[in-house]
Enzyme design. Structure first.
Site, PDB file in Angstrom:
ATOM      1  N   ASN A  76      17.130  -8.622  14.537  1.00  0.00           N
ATOM      2  CA  ASN A  76      17.123  -7.200  14.178  1.00  0.00           C
ATOM      3  C   ASN A  76      17.815  -7.020  12.828  1.00  0.00           C
ATOM      4  O   ASN A  76      19.046  -7.068  12.749  1.00  0.00           O
ATOM      5  CB  ASN A  76      17.840  -6.373  15.246  1.00  0.00           C
ATOM      6  CG  ASN A  76      16.872  -5.581  16.090  1.00  0.00           C
ATOM      7  OD1 ASN A  76      16.020  -6.156  16.755  1.00  0.00           O
ATOM      8  ND2 ASN A  76      16.986  -4.269  16.042  1.00  0.00           N
ATOM      9  N   ARG A 101      12.009   2.785  25.938  1.00  0.00           N
ATOM     10  CA  ARG A 101      10.621   3.165  25.682  1.00  0.00           C
ATOM     11  C   ARG A 101       9.688   1.992  25.964  1.00  0.00           C
ATOM     12  O   ARG A 101      10.115   0.841  26.016  1.00  0.00           O
ATOM     13  CB  ARG A 101      10.474   3.634  24.233  1.00  0.00           C
ATOM     14  CG  ARG A 101      11.212   4.930  23.956  1.00  0.00           C
ATOM     15  CD  ARG A 101      11.340   5.221  22.476  1.00  0.00           C
ATOM     16  NE  ARG A 101      12.246   4.279  21.822  1.00  0.00           N
ATOM     17  CZ  ARG A 101      12.646   4.390  20.555  1.00  0.00           C
ATOM     18  NH1 ARG A 101      12.212   5.394  19.819  1.00  0.00           N
ATOM     19  NH2 ARG A 101      13.467   3.496  20.036  1.00  0.00           N
ATOM     20  N   TYR A 156       2.570  -5.014  19.151  1.00  0.00           N
ATOM     21  CA  TYR A 156       3.220  -5.517  17.948  1.00  0.00           C
ATOM     22  C   TYR A 156       3.615  -6.982  18.110  1.00  0.00           C
ATOM     23  O   TYR A 156       3.338  -7.829  17.245  1.00  0.00           O
ATOM     24  CB  TYR A 156       4.447  -4.667  17.622  1.00  0.00           C
ATOM     25  CG  TYR A 156       5.327  -5.260  16.543  1.00  0.00           C
ATOM     26  CD1 TYR A 156       4.872  -5.376  15.234  1.00  0.00           C
ATOM     27  CD2 TYR A 156       6.610  -5.724  16.842  1.00  0.00           C
ATOM     28  CE1 TYR A 156       5.675  -5.940  14.246  1.00  0.00           C
ATOM     29  CE2 TYR A 156       7.417  -6.275  15.860  1.00  0.00           C
ATOM     30  CZ  TYR A 156       6.942  -6.384  14.571  1.00  0.00           C
ATOM     31  OH  TYR A 156       7.738  -6.952  13.598  1.00  0.00           O
ATOM     32  N   GLY A 209       6.568   1.672   2.446  1.00  0.00           N
ATOM     33  CA  GLY A 209       7.459   1.314   1.346  1.00  0.00           C
ATOM     34  C   GLY A 209       7.515   2.414   0.295  1.00  0.00           C
ATOM     35  O   GLY A 209       6.736   3.363   0.326  1.00  0.00           O
ATOM     36  N   ASP A 253       0.825  -1.221   0.000  1.00  0.00           N
ATOM     37  CA  ASP A 253       0.000   0.000   0.000  1.00  0.00           C
ATOM     38  C   ASP A 253       0.855   1.266   0.000  1.00  0.00           C
ATOM     39  O   ASP A 253       0.319   2.382  -0.001  1.00  0.00           O
ATOM     40  CB  ASP A 253      -0.969   0.011   1.186  1.00  0.00           C
ATOM     41  CG  ASP A 253      -0.274   0.105   2.541  1.00  0.00           C
ATOM     42  OD1 ASP A 253       0.981   0.164   2.587  1.00  0.00           O
ATOM     43  OD2 ASP A 253      -0.978   0.116   3.569  1.00  0.00           O
ATOM     44  N   ALA A 308       3.459  -5.510   6.862  1.00  0.00           N
ATOM     45  CA  ALA A 308       3.157  -5.479   8.294  1.00  0.00           C
ATOM     46  C   ALA A 308       3.181  -4.051   8.817  1.00  0.00           C
ATOM     47  O   ALA A 308       3.751  -3.150   8.196  1.00  0.00           O
ATOM     48  CB  ALA A 308       4.177  -6.309   9.069  1.00  0.00           C
ATOM     49  N   ARG A 338      20.575  -6.846  20.970  1.00  0.00           N
ATOM     50  CA  ARG A 338      19.772  -7.416  19.901  1.00  0.00           C
ATOM     51  C   ARG A 338      20.640  -8.393  19.111  1.00  0.00           C
ATOM     52  O   ARG A 338      21.871  -8.350  19.165  1.00  0.00           O
ATOM     53  CB  ARG A 338      19.250  -6.310  18.957  1.00  0.00           C
ATOM     54  CG  ARG A 338      18.314  -5.299  19.604  1.00  0.00           C
ATOM     55  CD  ARG A 338      17.002  -5.917  20.015  1.00  0.00           C
ATOM     56  NE  ARG A 338      16.080  -4.916  20.560  1.00  0.00           N
ATOM     57  CZ  ARG A 338      15.967  -4.620  21.858  1.00  0.00           C
ATOM     58  NH1 ARG A 338      16.748  -5.239  22.736  1.00  0.00           N
ATOM     59  NH2 ARG A 338      15.099  -3.725  22.267  1.00  0.00           N
ATOM     60  N   LEU A 394       5.478 -10.263   3.768  1.00  0.00           N
ATOM     61  CA  LEU A 394       6.280  -9.352   4.583  1.00  0.00           C
ATOM     62  C   LEU A 394       5.521  -8.092   4.988  1.00  0.00           C
ATOM     63  O   LEU A 394       5.997  -7.341   5.848  1.00  0.00           O
ATOM     64  CB  LEU A 394       7.559  -8.940   3.834  1.00  0.00           C
ATOM     65  CG  LEU A 394       8.676  -9.969   3.720  1.00  0.00           C
ATOM     66  CD1 LEU A 394       8.338 -11.046   2.687  1.00  0.00           C
ATOM     67  CD2 LEU A 394       9.998  -9.309   3.355  1.00  0.00           C
TER      68      LEU A 394
END
Length: 312
Positions: free
Chosen positions: A170, A263, A141, A36, A32, A75, A208, A73
């Protein structure tokens, strides 16, 4: 082979599309373009601009493409955005994924679904974390990705179509968006290029499992037609301050970062057990972190400069 890539205009998706086209496959991108960019899509791929939440349009696009493989992919991939708007996060990541696997299973087409290996497991997970650990996500998420995984697995078992779930570490690399909150390598690279001060959340200590996008693409390709859940990462735990130091070295910069608390919804540590992917897929990560960061920084700087030139 005809392949469909949802989210194919995004960071990872566009690299996957390039690899598929390079291997001689025909590719339809469903995106959409909310995050991207159309310019990233390979000129030989076809774009269908639509929201995967729109079941009717998605079904029509997939049926028209008549794919032999679907790489899902697309999301909502921001932890902080999921905290602010969990309903939208759920709509895209859960309903959107259900739409994809429902159509795919009806058509008998295998799906490779990209999930998260960090936000899913939670802070109480043993390190390294294997796929059989029961997830305990800290953010909407992570919860939406876990729910989506359940649909992918359930539809695979019910239909007999081998859908694969790839839980990514990551991911970093060229084309990563430096203006969101998920792409720490791109964000830090932009600060270094611009000469501005970044903020390291968690005071630089959160870890990560960083993996280069090229390694991820290789994993997604070999996961096609394989049923199961696979951690796709390096198995190496690195804190964000180490990433910052490697990038600062490449940039030859003396900038000192600001430090702040983590956060809401963010993990303190993450490291994935990748032995299952090695055994079942014959896949292991190949790009060392230091070399991957060096290559990524230089590629991102070239992108920043092209964008600045175009803006002028």
């Amino acid at each position: 082979m005809q392949a469909v890539v949802t989210g194919g205009a995004g960071f990872i998706g566009s690299h996957l599309v390039d690899a598929l086209v390079g291997d001689g496959h025909r590719v339809t991108v469903i995106d959409d373009l909310s995050s991207g960019e159309g310019r990233r899509i390979h000129r030989e791929a076809q774009l269908c601009e639509l929201d995967i939440v729109d079941r009717a349009r998605l079904e029509d696009a997939i049926e028209r493409a008549a794919p032999e493989a679907i790489y899902h992919l697309a999301a909502q991939a921001s932890v902080t955005a999921s905290v602010k708007d969990p309903a939208r996060d759920c709509a895209v990541n859960v309903q959107g994924t259900l739409n994809v696997v429902d159509v795919a299973s009806r058509l008998g087409v295998p799906v490779v679904f990209t999930s998260t290996g960090g936000a899913l497991y939670g802070d109480d997970a043993p390190l390294p974390t294997a796929e059989d650990f029961i997830p305990a996500p800290l953010s909407p998420y992570g919860a939406s990705k876990w729910a989506a995984e359940s649909y992918v697995g359930t539809w695979a078992r019910a239909s007999g179509v081998p859908h694969a779930i790839c839980r990514l570490g990551n991911v970093y690399g060229p084309r990563q968006n430096p203006h969101g909150e998920a792409g720490v390598v791109a964000i830090l690279s932009l600060h270094l290029h611009a000469g501005t001060t970044p903020t390291l959340y968690g005071h630089g200590t959160p870890t990560r499992d960083y993996i280069h996008v090229d390694d991820v693409v290789r994993a997604l390709l070999v996961a096609h037609g394989r049923a199961g859940t696979f951690n796709i990462a390096t198995g190496v735990e690195s804190d964000v301050s180490i990433v910052w130091e490697h990038l600062r070295e490449v940039a030859d910069s003396q900038i000192e970062p600001q430090l702040a608390d983590l956060r809401a919804g963010e993990l303190e540590r993450s490291r994935l057990d990748v032995s299952h992917a090695a055994r079942e897929l014959g896949w292991t990560a190949q790009v060392p972190l230091r070399e991957g960061l060096r290559q990524t920084y230089r590629a991102l700087v070239a992108e920043f400069e092209r964008a600045a030139s175009a803006a002028r």
